[in-house]
Design an enzyme around this catalytic site. Sequence first.
Site, PDB file in Angstrom:
ATOM      1  NE  ARG A  33      -2.599  -1.620   3.429  1.00  0.00           N
ATOM      2  CZ  ARG A  33      -3.085  -2.817   3.768  1.00  0.00           C
ATOM      3  NH1 ARG A  33      -3.890  -3.649   2.989  1.00  0.00           N
ATOM      4  NH2 ARG A  33      -2.758  -3.364   5.079  1.00  0.00           N
ATOM      5  CG  ASN A  47     -19.482  -8.784  -9.833  1.00  0.00           C
ATOM      6  OD1 ASN A  47     -18.387  -8.770 -10.288  1.00  0.00           O
ATOM      7  ND2 ASN A  47     -20.065  -9.848  -9.677  1.00  0.00           N
ATOM      8  CB  CYS A 101      -3.902 -12.987  -1.602  1.00  0.00           C
ATOM      9  SG  CYS A 101      -5.730 -13.145  -1.735  1.00  0.00           S
TER      10      CYS A 101
END
Length: 214
Positions: free
Chosen positions: A31, A97, A158
């Site tokens: 980040r 979405n 991830c």
Amino acid sequence: MIQIVENGVKYIVDLENGQKTGFFLDQKENRKAIHRICRGKEVLDCFTHTGSFALNAGIAGAKSVLGIDVSQHAVDVATKNAELNGLSNTVKFQCHNAFDVLPQWSKEGRQFDVVILDPPAFTKSRDTILGAKRGYKEINLRGLKMVKSGGYLVTCSCSHYMKEELLRNIIADAAKDAKRQLRQVEFRTQSADHPILWNSDESYYLKFFVFQVI
């Protein structure tokens, strides 16, 4: 609900109703890494969750930031986080979405200087890798089409089962189909407090790329 501070950004974290622990600490340094590409830019953050990448872009001086998530609860928490940091005028959140709205926006000609893709793990077992490959290909293809020429794509996985080489190949295929060339700016993994153990393959799970789209 508790309040935390990371990279100078304040967050309300919902420990009870949020995903997993309510906050993903393994992306802390990633980040921070987007700060240098977001100043003065129009940013789209997909799968925003609590708004962490979007808020870091805002703190870094982005011109405008739109974070989207399929969960209205996540969007509500992210909106509160924007207010908490005095970023409500710059950083906005909407419930969408990404797989549905990116093709729609692409047809409308909408583009951004920076597009961030931080999806949940599309695969948590070897049996679902094929479906995950389609998911990562689709979202990266859609994301690439939303990036202005010379802008940046931030994309990650991830999933332990989505190996680095496989993810690289999927992104390359997506870029080819989108007719975009990629210049890799940075490759990162999980934060130092989530160490990769060389005798435990499962401990290496987070792959994080920054590309310039040319």
